[in-house]
Motif scaffolding. Sequence first.
Motif, PDB file in Angstrom:
ATOM      1  N   PRO A  24      33.702  44.084  51.096  1.00  0.00           N
ATOM      2  CA  PRO A  24      32.239  44.063  51.091  1.00  0.00           C
ATOM      3  C   PRO A  24      31.587  45.418  51.330  1.00  0.00           C
ATOM      4  CG  PRO A  24      33.040  43.331  53.209  1.00  0.00           C
ATOM      5  CD  PRO A  24      34.263  43.621  52.363  1.00  0.00           C
ATOM      6  N   THR A  25      32.410  46.451  51.548  1.00  0.00           N
ATOM      7  CA  THR A  25      31.832  47.738  51.941  1.00  0.00           C
ATOM      8  C   THR A  25      31.899  48.809  50.872  1.00  0.00           C
ATOM      9  OG1 THR A  25      33.921  48.500  52.903  1.00  0.00           O
ATOM     10  CG2 THR A  25      32.440  47.266  54.346  1.00  0.00           C
ATOM     11  N   SER A  26      32.687  48.570  49.820  1.00  0.00           N
ATOM     12  CA  SER A  26      32.869  49.595  48.799  1.00  0.00           C
ATOM     13  C   SER A  26      32.396  49.094  47.445  1.00  0.00           C
ATOM     14  CB  SER A  26      34.341  49.994  48.698  1.00  0.00           C
ATOM     15  OG  SER A  26      34.828  50.446  49.939  1.00  0.00           O
ATOM     16  N   PHE A  27      31.958  50.029  46.620  1.00  0.00           N
ATOM     17  CA  PHE A  27      31.606  49.659  45.253  1.00  0.00           C
ATOM     18  C   PHE A  27      32.855  49.286  44.467  1.00  0.00           C
ATOM     19  CE2 PHE A  27      28.790  49.580  41.694  1.00  0.00           C
ATOM     20  CZ  PHE A  27      29.591  49.891  40.609  1.00  0.00           C
ATOM     21  N   TYR A  28      33.937  49.997  44.747  1.00  0.00           N
ATOM     22  CA  TYR A  28      35.210  49.777  44.059  1.00  0.00           C
ATOM     23  C   TYR A  28      36.328  50.162  45.005  1.00  0.00           C
ATOM     24  CZ  TYR A  28      39.078  50.858  40.899  1.00  0.00           C
ATOM     25  OH  TYR A  28      40.304  50.918  40.310  1.00  0.00           O
ATOM     26  N   SER A  29      37.360  49.342  45.135  1.00  0.00           N
ATOM     27  CA  SER A  29      38.383  49.589  46.158  1.00  0.00           C
ATOM     28  C   SER A  29      39.753  49.916  45.598  1.00  0.00           C
ATOM     29  CB  SER A  29      38.471  48.384  47.091  1.00  0.00           C
ATOM     30  OG  SER A  29      37.249  48.208  47.778  1.00  0.00           O
ATOM     31  N   GLY A  30      39.983  49.664  44.323  1.00  0.00           N
ATOM     32  CA  GLY A  30      41.247  50.042  43.713  1.00  0.00           C
ATOM     33  C   GLY A  30      42.447  49.372  44.339  1.00  0.00           C
ATOM     34  N   SER A  31      43.526  50.131  44.453  1.00  0.00           N
ATOM     35  CA  SER A  31      44.816  49.576  44.845  1.00  0.00           C
ATOM     36  C   SER A  31      45.103  49.605  46.336  1.00  0.00           C
ATOM     37  CB  SER A  31      45.923  50.336  44.123  1.00  0.00           C
ATOM     38  OG  SER A  31      45.895  51.701  44.513  1.00  0.00           O
ATOM     39  N   SER A  32      44.162  50.079  47.123  1.00  0.00           N
ATOM     40  CA  SER A  32      44.404  50.221  48.566  1.00  0.00           C
ATOM     41  C   SER A  32      44.169  48.892  49.273  1.00  0.00           C
ATOM     42  CB  SER A  32      43.494  51.293  49.142  1.00  0.00           C
ATOM     43  OG  SER A  32      43.722  52.535  48.519  1.00  0.00           O
ATOM     44  N   SER A  33      45.232  48.203  49.611  1.00  0.00           N
ATOM     45  CA  SER A  33      45.082  46.876  50.208  1.00  0.00           C
ATOM     46  C   SER A  33      44.351  46.925  51.542  1.00  0.00           C
ATOM     47  CB  SER A  33      46.449  46.224  50.389  1.00  0.00           C
ATOM     48  OG  SER A  33      47.268  46.979  51.258  1.00  0.00           O
ATOM     49  N   HIS A  34      44.460  48.025  52.263  1.00  0.00           N
ATOM     50  CA  HIS A  34      43.823  48.103  53.579  1.00  0.00           C
ATOM     51  C   HIS A  34      42.306  48.120  53.480  1.00  0.00           C
ATOM     52  CE1 HIS A  34      43.880  52.391  52.452  1.00  0.00           C
ATOM     53  NE2 HIS A  34      42.808  52.483  53.216  1.00  0.00           N
ATOM     54  N   LYS A  35      41.771  48.370  52.293  1.00  0.00           N
ATOM     55  CA  LYS A  35      40.320  48.387  52.119  1.00  0.00           C
ATOM     56  C   LYS A  35      39.732  46.979  52.014  1.00  0.00           C
ATOM     57  CE  LYS A  35      39.757  52.898  49.890  1.00  0.00           C
ATOM     58  NZ  LYS A  35      39.198  53.585  48.696  1.00  0.00           N
ATOM     59  N   TYR A  36      40.568  46.027  51.726  1.00  0.00           N
ATOM     60  CA  TYR A  36      40.088  44.666  51.497  1.00  0.00           C
ATOM     61  C   TYR A  36      40.086  43.891  52.816  1.00  0.00           C
ATOM     62  CZ  TYR A  36      40.706  45.748  46.564  1.00  0.00           C
ATOM     63  OH  TYR A  36      40.629  46.316  45.312  1.00  0.00           O
ATOM     64  N   ASP A  37      38.937  43.378  53.164  1.00  0.00           N
ATOM     65  CA  ASP A  37      38.796  42.685  54.442  1.00  0.00           C
ATOM     66  C   ASP A  37      39.083  41.186  54.355  1.00  0.00           C
ATOM     67  OD1 ASP A  37      35.879  44.713  55.164  1.00  0.00           O
ATOM     68  OD2 ASP A  37      37.979  45.028  55.716  1.00  0.00           O
ATOM     69  N   TYR A  38      38.931  40.632  53.182  1.00  0.00           N
ATOM     70  CA  TYR A  38      39.053  39.184  53.032  1.00  0.00           C
ATOM     71  C   TYR A  38      40.097  38.869  51.962  1.00  0.00           C
ATOM     72  CZ  TYR A  38      34.673  39.432  55.571  1.00  0.00           C
ATOM     73  OH  TYR A  38      33.710  39.706  56.507  1.00  0.00           O
ATOM     74  N   TRP A  39      40.891  37.848  52.255  1.00  0.00           N
ATOM     75  CA  TRP A  39      41.980  37.459  51.360  1.00  0.00           C
ATOM     76  C   TRP A  39      41.952  35.949  51.144  1.00  0.00           C
ATOM     77  CZ3 TRP A  39      45.522  41.015  49.348  1.00  0.00           C
ATOM     78  CH2 TRP A  39      45.373  42.317  49.816  1.00  0.00           C
ATOM     79  N   GLY A  40      42.291  35.563  49.903  1.00  0.00           N
ATOM     80  CA  GLY A  40      42.431  34.149  49.600  1.00  0.00           C
ATOM     81  C   GLY A  40      43.783  33.630  50.051  1.00  0.00           C
ATOM     82  N   GLN A  41      44.005  32.354  49.842  1.00  0.00           N
ATOM     83  CA  GLN A  41      45.219  31.712  50.334  1.00  0.00           C
ATOM     84  C   GLN A  41      46.413  31.907  49.409  1.00  0.00           C
ATOM     85  OE1 GLN A  41      43.133  30.289  48.398  1.00  0.00           O
ATOM     86  NE2 GLN A  41      44.223  28.803  47.137  1.00  0.00           N
ATOM     87  N   GLY A  42      46.178  32.380  48.217  1.00  0.00           N
ATOM     88  CA  GLY A  42      47.278  32.618  47.284  1.00  0.00           C
ATOM     89  C   GLY A  42      47.514  31.447  46.356  1.00  0.00           C
ATOM     90  N   THR A  43      47.949  31.766  45.152  1.00  0.00           N
ATOM     91  CA  THR A  43      48.325  30.749  44.186  1.00  0.00           C
ATOM     92  C   THR A  43      49.648  31.186  43.552  1.00  0.00           C
ATOM     93  OG1 THR A  43      47.576  29.473  42.256  1.00  0.00           O
ATOM     94  CG2 THR A  43      46.934  31.796  42.321  1.00  0.00           C
ATOM     95  N   LEU A  44      50.579  30.263  43.449  1.00  0.00           N
ATOM     96  CA  LEU A  44      51.931  30.581  43.015  1.00  0.00           C
ATOM     97  C   LEU A  44      52.030  30.576  41.496  1.00  0.00           C
ATOM     98  CD1 LEU A  44      54.947  31.064  43.612  1.00  0.00           C
ATOM     99  CD2 LEU A  44      55.212  28.560  43.731  1.00  0.00           C
ATOM    100  N   VAL A  45      52.580  31.660  40.979  1.00  0.00           N
ATOM    101  CA  VAL A  45      52.889  31.767  39.556  1.00  0.00           C
ATOM    102  C   VAL A  45      54.403  31.876  39.408  1.00  0.00           C
ATOM    103  CG1 VAL A  45      52.677  33.210  37.501  1.00  0.00           C
ATOM    104  CG2 VAL A  45      50.690  32.847  38.987  1.00  0.00           C
ATOM    105  N   THR A  46      54.970  30.973  38.639  1.00  0.00           N
ATOM    106  CA  THR A  46      56.406  30.983  38.390  1.00  0.00           C
ATOM    107  C   THR A  46      56.633  31.105  36.899  1.00  0.00           C
ATOM    108  OG1 THR A  46      56.785  29.567  40.321  1.00  0.00           O
ATOM    109  CG2 THR A  46      58.581  29.770  38.726  1.00  0.00           C
ATOM    110  N   VAL A  47      57.369  32.136  36.505  1.00  0.00           N
ATOM    111  CA  VAL A  47      57.655  32.370  35.092  1.00  0.00           C
ATOM    112  C   VAL A  47      59.148  32.142  34.869  1.00  0.00           C
ATOM    113  CG1 VAL A  47      57.474  33.968  33.161  1.00  0.00           C
ATOM    114  CG2 VAL A  47      55.808  34.075  35.033  1.00  0.00           C
TER     115      VAL A  47
END
Length: 124
Positions: A99-122
């Motif tokens: 919520p604090t940056s216009f764009y956060s890219g690949s830096s996971s530490h910049k992201y404050d909120y995370w979803g619960q995840g969804t499993l993809v199996t190929v």
Amino acid sequence: VQLQASGGGLVQAGGSLRLSCAASGRTFSSLAMGWFRQAPGKEREFVAAIGRSGVGISYADSVKGRFTISRDNAKNTVYLRMNSLKPEDTAVYYCAADPTSFYSGSSSHKYDYWGQGTLVTVSS
């Protein structure tokens, strides 16, 4: 901010899936968004990111040309379209919000909120 990811499942190699992540609790257009994944026994890794207005976009080299990230601010949702899926794409996929940056890219530490995840199996 609450994030709800969906759209995962079992697909054969070469197939496609579209993941969705619905956000609530904050004005969606104020959130920079990203997708990450974690395969069994491996660390979480960056997949794709998109800026608040959809202008800034980036991809991990491993998915470039196959995956497309997009967002619909009117629907409070970010998407990850995955084509030409490979067995090595098998993972739990997480959406994340900053919520604090216009764009956060690949830096996971910049992201404050995370979803619960969804499993993809190929399957091969």
